[in-house]
Design a protein around this motif. Structure first.
Motif, PDB file in Angstrom:
ATOM      1  N   TYR A   1      -0.819  -3.511  -2.287  1.00 31.66           N
ATOM      2  CA  TYR A   1      -0.825  -2.127  -1.786  1.00 31.66           C
ATOM      3  C   TYR A   1      -0.469  -2.069  -0.297  1.00 31.66           C
ATOM      4  N   MET A   2      -0.912  -3.091   0.435  1.00 29.95           N
ATOM      5  CA  MET A   2      -0.593  -3.119   1.870  1.00 29.95           C
ATOM      6  C   MET A   2       0.914  -3.188   2.080  1.00 29.95           C
ATOM      7  N   THR A   3       1.581  -3.965   1.244  1.00 34.25           N
ATOM      8  CA  THR A   3       3.039  -4.091   1.356  1.00 34.25           C
ATOM      9  C   THR A   3       3.710  -2.792   0.897  1.00 34.25           C
ATOM     10  N   VAL A   4       3.286  -2.286  -0.250  1.00 32.62           N
ATOM     11  CA  VAL A   4       3.927  -1.085  -0.806  1.00 32.62           C
ATOM     12  C   VAL A   4       3.753   0.122   0.127  1.00 32.62           C
ATOM     13  N   PHE A   5       2.531   0.287   0.669  1.00 26.98           N
ATOM     14  CA  PHE A   5       2.276   1.454   1.540  1.00 26.98           C
ATOM     15  C   PHE A   5       2.648   1.190   3.006  1.00 26.98           C
ATOM     16  N   GLY A   6       3.162   0.023   3.277  1.00 27.44           N
ATOM     17  CA  GLY A   6       3.592  -0.300   4.644  1.00 27.44           C
ATOM     18  C   GLY A   6       2.455  -0.561   5.603  1.00 27.44           C
ATOM     19  N   VAL A   7       1.254  -0.800   5.072  1.00 22.54           N
ATOM     20  CA  VAL A   7       0.094  -1.053   5.956  1.00 22.54           C
ATOM     21  C   VAL A   7       0.235  -2.417   6.639  1.00 22.54           C
ATOM     22  N   ASP A   8       0.946  -3.338   5.988  1.00 23.28           N
ATOM     23  CA  ASP A   8       1.115  -4.670   6.585  1.00 23.28           C
ATOM     24  C   ASP A   8       1.828  -4.607   7.939  1.00 23.28           C
ATOM     25  N   GLU A   9       2.579  -3.518   8.163  1.00 32.72           N
ATOM     26  CA  GLU A   9       3.300  -3.383   9.447  1.00 32.72           C
ATOM     27  C   GLU A   9       2.349  -3.110  10.615  1.00 32.72           C
ATOM     28  N   PHE A  10       1.184  -2.557  10.314  1.00 36.49           N
ATOM     29  CA  PHE A  10       0.221  -2.287  11.399  1.00 36.49           C
ATOM     30  C   PHE A  10      -1.160  -2.866  11.060  1.00 36.49           C
ATOM     31  N   ALA A  11      -1.149  -3.927  10.246  1.00 36.36           N
ATOM     32  CA  ALA A  11      -2.408  -4.494   9.739  1.00 36.36           C
ATOM     33  C   ALA A  11      -3.349  -4.977  10.839  1.00 36.36           C
ATOM     34  N   ASP A  12      -2.784  -5.420  11.962  1.00 26.26           N
ATOM     35  CA  ASP A  12      -3.649  -5.961  13.022  1.00 26.26           C
ATOM     36  C   ASP A  12      -4.052  -4.913  14.052  1.00 26.26           C
ATOM     37  N   LYS A  13      -3.597  -3.693  13.863  1.00 26.39           N
ATOM     38  CA  LYS A  13      -3.952  -2.638  14.825  1.00 26.39           C
ATOM     39  C   LYS A  13      -5.277  -1.997  14.427  1.00 26.39           C
ATOM     40  N   LYS A  14      -5.965  -1.489  15.450  1.00 30.27           N
ATOM     41  CA  LYS A  14      -7.249  -0.827  15.194  1.00 30.27           C
ATOM     42  C   LYS A  14      -7.004   0.665  14.924  1.00 30.27           C
ATOM     43  N   PRO A  15      -7.935   1.305  14.198  1.00 29.75           N
ATOM     44  CA  PRO A  15      -7.707   2.707  13.809  1.00 29.75           C
ATOM     45  C   PRO A  15      -7.341   3.631  14.968  1.00 29.75           C
ATOM     46  N   GLN A  16      -7.912   3.406  16.142  1.00 29.13           N
ATOM     47  CA  GLN A  16      -7.620   4.329  17.247  1.00 29.13           C
ATOM     48  C   GLN A  16      -6.172   4.219  17.721  1.00 29.13           C
ATOM     49  N   GLU A  17      -5.490   3.162  17.253  1.00 33.56           N
ATOM     50  CA  GLU A  17      -4.072   3.004  17.625  1.00 33.56           C
ATOM     51  C   GLU A  17      -3.147   3.566  16.540  1.00 33.56           C
ATOM     52  N   LEU A  18      -3.739   4.098  15.463  1.00 29.56           N
ATOM     53  CA  LEU A  18      -2.928   4.536  14.326  1.00 29.56           C
ATOM     54  C   LEU A  18      -2.826   6.054  14.238  1.00 29.56           C
ATOM     55  N   SER A  19      -1.757   6.508  13.616  1.00 32.16           N
ATOM     56  CA  SER A  19      -1.590   7.955  13.397  1.00 32.16           C
ATOM     57  C   SER A  19      -2.455   8.365  12.189  1.00 32.16           C
ATOM     58  N   GLY A  20      -2.563   9.670  11.978  1.00 33.59           N
ATOM     59  CA  GLY A  20      -3.362  10.167  10.851  1.00 33.59           C
ATOM     60  C   GLY A  20      -2.870   9.629   9.513  1.00 33.59           C
ATOM     61  N   GLY A  21      -1.552   9.623   9.359  1.00 36.70           N
ATOM     62  CA  GLY A  21      -0.959   9.146   8.102  1.00 36.70           C
ATOM     63  C   GLY A  21      -1.216   7.664   7.882  1.00 36.70           C
ATOM     64  N   MET A  22      -1.126   6.891   8.959  1.00 31.29           N
ATOM     65  CA  MET A  22      -1.363   5.435   8.859  1.00 31.29           C
ATOM     66  C   MET A  22      -2.807   5.170   8.437  1.00 31.29           C
ATOM     67  N   LYS A  23      -3.722   5.926   9.056  1.00 29.79           N
ATOM     68  CA  LYS A  23      -5.153   5.754   8.719  1.00 29.79           C
ATOM     69  C   LYS A  23      -5.385   6.091   7.248  1.00 29.79           C
ATOM     70  N   ARG A  24      -4.711   7.166   6.776  1.00 27.88           N
ATOM     71  CA  ARG A  24      -4.900   7.580   5.393  1.00 27.88           C
ATOM     72  C   ARG A  24      -4.396   6.485   4.451  1.00 27.88           C
ATOM     73  N   ARG A  25      -3.260   5.892   4.800  1.00 30.30           N
ATOM     74  CA  ARG A  25      -2.708   4.837   3.944  1.00 30.30           C
ATOM     75  C   ARG A  25      -3.646   3.632   3.908  1.00 30.30           C
ATOM     76  N   CYS A  26      -4.234   3.348   5.072  1.00 31.39           N
ATOM     77  CA  CYS A  26      -5.176   2.218   5.151  1.00 31.39           C
ATOM     78  C   CYS A  26      -6.400   2.501   4.253  1.00 31.39           C
ATOM     79  N   ALA A  27      -6.923   3.733   4.357  1.00 35.24           N
ATOM     80  CA  ALA A  27      -8.087   4.109   3.523  1.00 35.24           C
ATOM     81  C   ALA A  27      -7.719   4.074   2.043  1.00 35.24           C
ATOM     82  N   LEU A  28      -6.472   4.462   1.738  1.00 35.85           N
ATOM     83  CA  LEU A  28      -6.006   4.438   0.341  1.00 35.85           C
ATOM     84  C   LEU A  28      -5.950   3.012  -0.207  1.00 35.85           C
TER      85      LEU A  28
END
Lengths: 183, 264
Positions: A94-121
């Protein structure tokens, strides 16, 4: 299997009276209701996070995508996912499919709303469960990412029970889902 | 005329900072020397040079180091036990009932002047134990209050999240509560470290344990030995700065491990 009989929930200003639901088959079920009618309250009751009267029976484990992302700020996106001890293979997929692997090492405060949602998904979908409760899974996602998520939900629905809270009537068709109405 | 040292052109930030600190210190020592020359009375004020000389003289004696060691140990013991007790109480009082039960105690400790505690404990404890107990009392409400705020920072939504995803027991404490509490804990430790040292020495001055900085300060005042009053005060300030530096470094190390705290 989900069986809800004579459910009565009173939580803050929301009241759900005499709600009944029987789900026996795996598949996708879209929960529709007017704003403030208690969609999230119903999911909270099904998850046994709030008090209720009546009967709720669920076979197996539940995974719940909350309406808010509920990510822990001191962990990276990957750590937030791995914290819940998900099916690791699925999590990586899922991390690969949703593109979460591109920001996997970033902390939530560095992510946009959509990125956070994908991570939660990813966290919710990769958690080993039999019933998936997804409260507004497409919130904050652009159409391209929303379509990716829909595709994965459709796949998941073949093996599990997936309840999706959405405001968009079109999701019923896009997800090939059945309707649950809460009045 | 051009200034021989232009701070603005020094590129090394560390060096620049040190240089500014040294220049500021020189400025204030010069002000002190100026006041000393203006007053010209050794009974009222000691000169910076005399204080420095006396520190070196005292520093060569065993009694000086024993007094420093005993005072630091006493206050440190009170400080550490206060931190541990404060954390324990804050954790216990996460339950609403216990919180209501103990709320008056924390209010009472906060509102009571240090001098009252010293006077009261004088009746109950040996004079050597009073600074320990007073230090303990200084730390407890600060740590208790701050840690409790950190615990409350983990709202119901995150407790629900932990419940849903089976994050329980030690895992819940380690990954949910400790990171939330840590910044509050760090701030409490830092604030109370400054207070505890002053309160601990004040307790020593009033109850005079045999070997202590406070007793030396009291004796110096009794014999109108202004120079020694200045010397012991300087010693207290120097130790306070060293302790502050040590605590800051320790807290930074701990905070680094957990990075920025907060919930989203």
């Amino acid at each position: 299997m989900i069986s809800i009989k004579n459910l009565r929930v009173k939580f803050k200003d929301t009241v759900i009276e005499n709600f009944n639901l029987e789900i026996e088959k795996n598949g996708i079920y879209c929960l529709f209701a007017p704003s403030g009618a208690g969609k999230t309250t119903l999911l909270n009751a099904v998850s046994k996070l709030i008090k209720f009267e009546g009967e709720i029976k669920i076979d197996g484990e539940i995974s719940y995508l909350f309406q808010e992302d509920r990510l822990l700020n001191w962990f990276s996106a990957r750590e937030n996912i791995m914290l819940v001890e998900p099916d690791e293979e699925k999590a990586e997929y899922y991390m690969t499919v949703f593109g979460v692997d591109e920001f996997a090492d970033k902390k939530p405060q560095e992510l946009s709303g959509g990125m956070k949602r994908r991570c939660a998904l990813v966290r919710a979908l990769a958690f080993k469960a039999d019933v998936y409760l997804l409260d507004e899974p497409f919130r904050g996602l652009d159409e391209q990412n929303a379509d990716l998520v829909r595709k994965e939900i459709i796949e998941l629905g073949k093996e599990k029970i997936v309840i999706v809270v959405t405001h968009d009537e079109l999701d019923l068709e896009k997800l090939n889902a059945q309707r649950i109405t809460l009045n | 005329m051009q200034c021989p040292v232009r701070i603005s052109i020094i590129k090394n930030e560390g060096l620049k900072k040190t240089l500014i600190t040294v220049l500021v210190a020189i400025f204030w020592i010069a002000v002190w020397q100026g006041i000393y020359l203006l007053v010209s009375d050794d009974l009222i004020i000691a000169s910076p040079m005399a204080v420095l000389n006396r520190i070196f003289v005292l520093g060569a004696t065993k009694d000086f180091w024993l007094a420093v060691l005993y005072s630091v140990l006493r206050i440190l013991l009170g400080f550490i036990s206060g931190v541990v007790f404060g954390v324990l109480m804050a954790s216990l009082c996460a339950s609403r009932l216990l919180n209501q039960l103990f709320a008056p105690i924390i209010l009472l400790i906060r509102a009571t002047p240090v001098a009252s505690f010293i006077m009261l404990t004088w009746l109950w404890l040996k004079r050597d134990s009073i600074p320990v107990f007073v230090s303990f009392l200084m730390v407890v409400p600060i740590v208790w209050g701050n840690v409790a705020t950190g615990i409350k920072g983990v709202g119901k939504e995150y407790k629900d999240f932990a419940k849903m995803y089976k994050i329980t027991g030690m895992k819940k404490i380690k990954y949910l509560f400790i990171p939330s509490v840590l910044p509050h804990f760090a701030s409490a430790v830092f604030t109370s470290a400054g207070l505890v040292w002053k309160a601990g020495v004040a307790a020593e001055v009033l109850c005079q344990p045999k070997i202590s900085i406070g007793s030396n300060l009291f004796d110096a005042r009794s014999f109108l030995d202004t120079l020694d009053v200045f010397v012991w005060t300087a010693v207290i300030i120097i130790i306070s700065l060293i302790l502050e530096k040590i605590i800051k470094t320790l807290l930074k190390q701990i905070e680094k491990k957990f990075a920025i705290a907060g919930l989203t």
